[in-house]
Design a protein around this motif. Sequence first.
Motif, mmCIF file in Angstrom:
data_model
loop_
_atom_site.group_PDB
_atom_site.id
_atom_site.type_symbol
_atom_site.label_atom_id
_atom_site.label_comp_id
_atom_site.label_asym_id
_atom_site.label_seq_id
_atom_site.Cartn_x
_atom_site.Cartn_y
_atom_site.Cartn_z
ATOM 1 N N LEU A 255 0.863 -1.335 0.045
ATOM 2 C CA LEU A 255 -0.075 -0.123 -0.012
ATOM 3 C C LEU A 255 0.990 1.206 -0.099
ATOM 4 C CD1 LEU A 255 -2.726 -0.909 2.647
ATOM 5 C CD2 LEU A 255 -2.868 -1.277 0.128
ATOM 6 N N LEU A 256 2.020 1.381 0.728
ATOM 7 C CA LEU A 256 2.859 2.501 0.876
ATOM 8 C C LEU A 256 4.131 2.564 0.157
ATOM 9 C CD1 LEU A 256 1.996 2.713 4.764
ATOM 10 C CD2 LEU A 256 0.815 4.020 2.852
ATOM 11 N N GLU A 257 4.264 3.145 -0.852
ATOM 12 C CA GLU A 257 5.568 3.104 -1.657
ATOM 13 C C GLU A 257 6.771 3.549 -0.919
ATOM 14 O OE1 GLU A 257 7.477 4.955 -5.823
ATOM 15 O OE2 GLU A 257 5.374 5.900 -5.064
ATOM 16 N N GLU A 258 6.736 4.609 0.105
ATOM 17 C CA GLU A 258 7.748 4.798 0.731
ATOM 18 C C GLU A 258 8.139 4.075 2.001
ATOM 19 O OE1 GLU A 258 9.586 7.595 0.651
ATOM 20 O OE2 GLU A 258 8.715 7.886 -1.219
ATOM 21 N N HIS A 259 7.371 2.741 2.014
ATOM 22 C CA HIS A 259 7.675 1.703 3.126
ATOM 23 C C HIS A 259 9.002 1.068 2.884
ATOM 24 C CE1 HIS A 259 7.308 -0.795 6.458
ATOM 25 N NE2 HIS A 259 7.076 -1.762 5.591
ATOM 26 N N ALA A 260 9.332 1.151 1.673
ATOM 27 C CA ALA A 260 10.371 0.335 1.280
ATOM 28 C C ALA A 260 11.897 0.607 1.990
ATOM 29 C CB ALA A 260 10.769 0.265 -0.373
ATOM 30 N N ARG A 261 11.952 1.929 2.400
ATOM 31 C CA ARG A 261 13.125 2.017 3.251
ATOM 32 C C ARG A 261 12.883 1.681 4.831
ATOM 33 N NH1 ARG A 261 13.184 7.228 5.569
ATOM 34 N NH2 ARG A 261 11.281 8.529 5.160
ATOM 35 N N HIS A 262 11.631 1.482 5.186
ATOM 36 C CA HIS A 262 11.375 0.772 6.592
ATOM 37 C C HIS A 262 11.072 -0.672 6.687
ATOM 38 C CE1 HIS A 262 10.800 5.145 7.688
ATOM 39 N NE2 HIS A 262 10.136 5.344 6.711
ATOM 40 N N ALA A 263 11.305 -1.313 5.380
ATOM 41 C CA ALA A 263 10.905 -2.698 5.447
ATOM 42 C C ALA A 263 11.690 -3.637 6.238
ATOM 43 C CB ALA A 263 10.683 -3.096 3.965
ATOM 44 N N LEU A 264 11.126 -4.710 6.375
ATOM 45 C CA LEU A 264 11.735 -5.858 7.270
ATOM 46 C C LEU A 264 12.753 -6.780 6.445
ATOM 47 C CD1 LEU A 264 9.355 -6.448 9.958
ATOM 48 C CD2 LEU A 264 11.383 -5.576 10.539
ATOM 49 N N PRO A 265 13.644 -7.317 6.579
ATOM 50 C CA PRO A 265 14.355 -8.239 5.588
ATOM 51 C C PRO A 265 13.542 -9.723 5.343
ATOM 52 C CG PRO A 265 15.513 -8.143 7.714
ATOM 53 C CD PRO A 265 14.619 -7.113 8.058
ATOM 54 N N ASN A 266 13.442 -10.123 4.476
ATOM 55 C CA ASN A 266 12.756 -11.386 4.108
ATOM 56 C C ASN A 266 11.359 -11.654 4.596
ATOM 57 O OD1 ASN A 266 15.383 -12.364 3.387
ATOM 58 N ND2 ASN A 266 15.929 -12.513 5.325
ATOM 59 N N ALA A 267 10.751 -10.788 4.576
ATOM 60 C CA ALA A 267 9.213 -10.573 5.167
ATOM 61 C C ALA A 267 8.500 -11.689 4.392
ATOM 62 C CB ALA A 267 8.661 -9.153 5.027
ATOM 63 N N TRP A 268 8.457 -11.669 3.068
ATOM 64 C CA TRP A 268 7.483 -12.391 2.207
ATOM 65 C C TRP A 268 7.936 -13.875 2.402
ATOM 66 C CZ3 TRP A 268 3.086 -11.636 -0.021
ATOM 67 C CH2 TRP A 268 2.740 -10.382 -0.703
ATOM 68 N N PRO A 269 9.204 -14.329 2.429
ATOM 69 C CA PRO A 269 9.442 -15.914 2.608
ATOM 70 C C PRO A 269 8.908 -16.106 4.141
ATOM 71 C CG PRO A 269 11.238 -14.763 1.877
ATOM 72 C CD PRO A 269 10.308 -13.660 2.034
ATOM 73 N N ILE A 270 9.229 -15.239 5.038
ATOM 74 C CA ILE A 270 8.730 -15.363 6.544
ATOM 75 C C ILE A 270 7.230 -15.717 6.510
ATOM 76 C CG2 ILE A 270 8.616 -14.369 8.759
ATOM 77 C CD1 ILE A 270 11.443 -13.449 8.263
ATOM 78 N N ALA A 271 6.399 -14.826 5.831
ATOM 79 C CA ALA A 271 5.138 -15.068 5.931
ATOM 80 C C ALA A 271 4.516 -15.939 5.178
ATOM 81 C CB ALA A 271 4.472 -13.572 5.111
ATOM 82 N N VAL A 272 5.027 -16.501 4.168
ATOM 83 C CA VAL A 272 4.797 -17.842 3.812
ATOM 84 C C VAL A 272 5.155 -19.010 4.666
ATOM 85 C CG1 VAL A 272 5.365 -19.323 1.613
ATOM 86 C CG2 VAL A 272 5.115 -17.089 1.190
ATOM 87 N N GLY A 273 6.273 -18.881 5.267
ATOM 88 C CA GLY A 273 6.420 -19.890 6.061
ATOM 89 C C GLY A 273 5.549 -20.204 7.226
ATOM 90 N N TRP A 274 5.429 -18.813 7.830
ATOM 91 C CA TRP A 274 4.407 -19.140 9.072
ATOM 92 C C TRP A 274 2.964 -19.529 8.577
ATOM 93 C CZ3 TRP A 274 5.229 -19.771 13.833
ATOM 94 C CH2 TRP A 274 6.383 -19.275 14.398
ATOM 95 N N ALA A 275 2.512 -19.093 7.310
ATOM 96 C CA ALA A 275 1.102 -19.632 6.979
ATOM 97 C C ALA A 275 1.077 -21.000 6.886
ATOM 98 C CB ALA A 275 1.011 -18.584 5.520
ATOM 99 N N VAL A 276 2.153 -21.706 6.284
ATOM 100 C CA VAL A 276 2.207 -22.985 5.910
ATOM 101 C C VAL A 276 2.183 -23.793 7.164
ATOM 102 C CG1 VAL A 276 3.282 -24.869 4.797
ATOM 103 C CG2 VAL A 276 3.175 -22.777 3.546
ATOM 104 N N ILE A 277 3.091 -23.594 7.879
ATOM 105 C CA ILE A 277 3.325 -24.110 9.325
ATOM 106 C C ILE A 277 1.884 -24.201 10.326
ATOM 107 C CG2 ILE A 277 4.613 -24.060 11.324
ATOM 108 C CD1 ILE A 277 7.126 -23.377 10.056
ATOM 109 N N SER A 278 1.427 -22.803 10.199
ATOM 110 C CA SER A 278 0.227 -22.411 11.142
ATOM 111 C C SER A 278 -0.841 -23.152 10.486
ATOM 112 C CB SER A 278 -0.044 -21.177 11.191
ATOM 113 O OG SER A 278 -1.192 -20.874 11.889
ATOM 114 N N LEU A 279 -1.071 -23.299 9.322
ATOM 115 C CA LEU A 279 -2.443 -23.926 8.678
ATOM 116 C C LEU A 279 -2.181 -25.544 8.731
ATOM 117 C CD1 LEU A 279 -5.016 -23.388 6.968
ATOM 118 C CD2 LEU A 279 -3.472 -23.717 5.067
ATOM 119 N N VAL A 280 -1.057 -25.976 8.449
ATOM 120 C CA VAL A 280 -1.032 -27.454 8.452
ATOM 121 C C VAL A 280 -1.142 -27.910 10.094
ATOM 122 C CG1 VAL A 280 0.390 -29.461 7.912
ATOM 123 C CG2 VAL A 280 0.176 -27.546 6.429
ATOM 124 N N GLY A 281 -0.101 -27.344 10.849
ATOM 125 C CA GLY A 281 -0.079 -27.784 12.276
ATOM 126 C C GLY A 281 -1.406 -27.629 12.975
ATOM 127 N N GLY A 282 -2.087 -26.361 12.700
ATOM 128 C CA GLY A 282 -3.290 -26.173 13.339
ATOM 129 C C GLY A 282 -4.506 -26.955 12.936
#
Length: 296
Positions: A255-282
């Motif tokens: 949503l925010l173009e300027e957020h690139a300079r405040h972004a966290l490292p590896n956010a997309w891979p981390i988001a995918v990993g937690w989604a799969v682990i949580s869904l399957v494990g849950g």
Amino acid sequence: MSTAAESAKTAEMAAVAERYGLSRSSARPEFRGYLRDLWGRRQFIYTYARARTYALYAGARLGSIWQLLTPLLNAAVYYLAFGVLLGTAKGIHNYPAFLICGMFVFTYTQRSMTEGSRAISTNLSLIRTLHFPRATLPLAYVVNELNQMFISMGILLVMVGVSDGLALRWFLIIPALLLQTMFNIGMTLIFARLGTFLTDISQLLPFITRTWLYASGIFFSIPDKLAALDAPGWVIHVLALNPISAYIDIARRALLEEHARHALPNAWPIAVGWAVISLVGGFIYFWRAEDRYGRG
């Protein structure tokens, strides 16, 4: 009745059940069959979620308008407290949208978990009356919160559109919400089971989620805050493993173009990993106690 008589009666009933192909109605189903049964109940899940939303606002004079007012009022309170009084808005472009995006994403997970922890315990009469996959109840709670999230994101898109203009990157909000929904389903199923057998968990959850709230970079930029504190480089990589921080980050990137300079490292891979682990494990964790829900 003596033990011998009870054993004889049990054996007789087992023989009758075997002869007519009967099975225990409360027995835990096979996992794949359980998922198929859940898919077959998808209309019930959606209808039950809508009924909960209607019941929630039925007694209010403004009715469902509170679905719009609630996220706006929450955002206004946090903006006043953190953006104005504590000055966390310094150095962050379009801080109102930055803050509100973080609040909406966090609230989606927080409410899914909190409401889901009571999904079984508050529906015991329904569970004991009808035979259906118990996971339909916590899933309906997530669907209910997802509907609220759509309204909240609609408000946020209008705000960002007015302040920053339209952008194609907005389409990234779709996979971002999909991943967070997968994570929320898994966490809601986990806490639905915990809330059934550990009734105090619903009292403890507000303290857990409040701590999570302040540690997830909702009110401030985590990289900027660590840089100001001269923290070692590895600290940001550890904090980036927080699933809520990752989902907030990828939503802000969309949503925010300027957020690139405040972004966290590896956010997309981390988001995918937690989604799969949580869904399957849950799902597995909840399913393993399927034959115990509603007893006692």
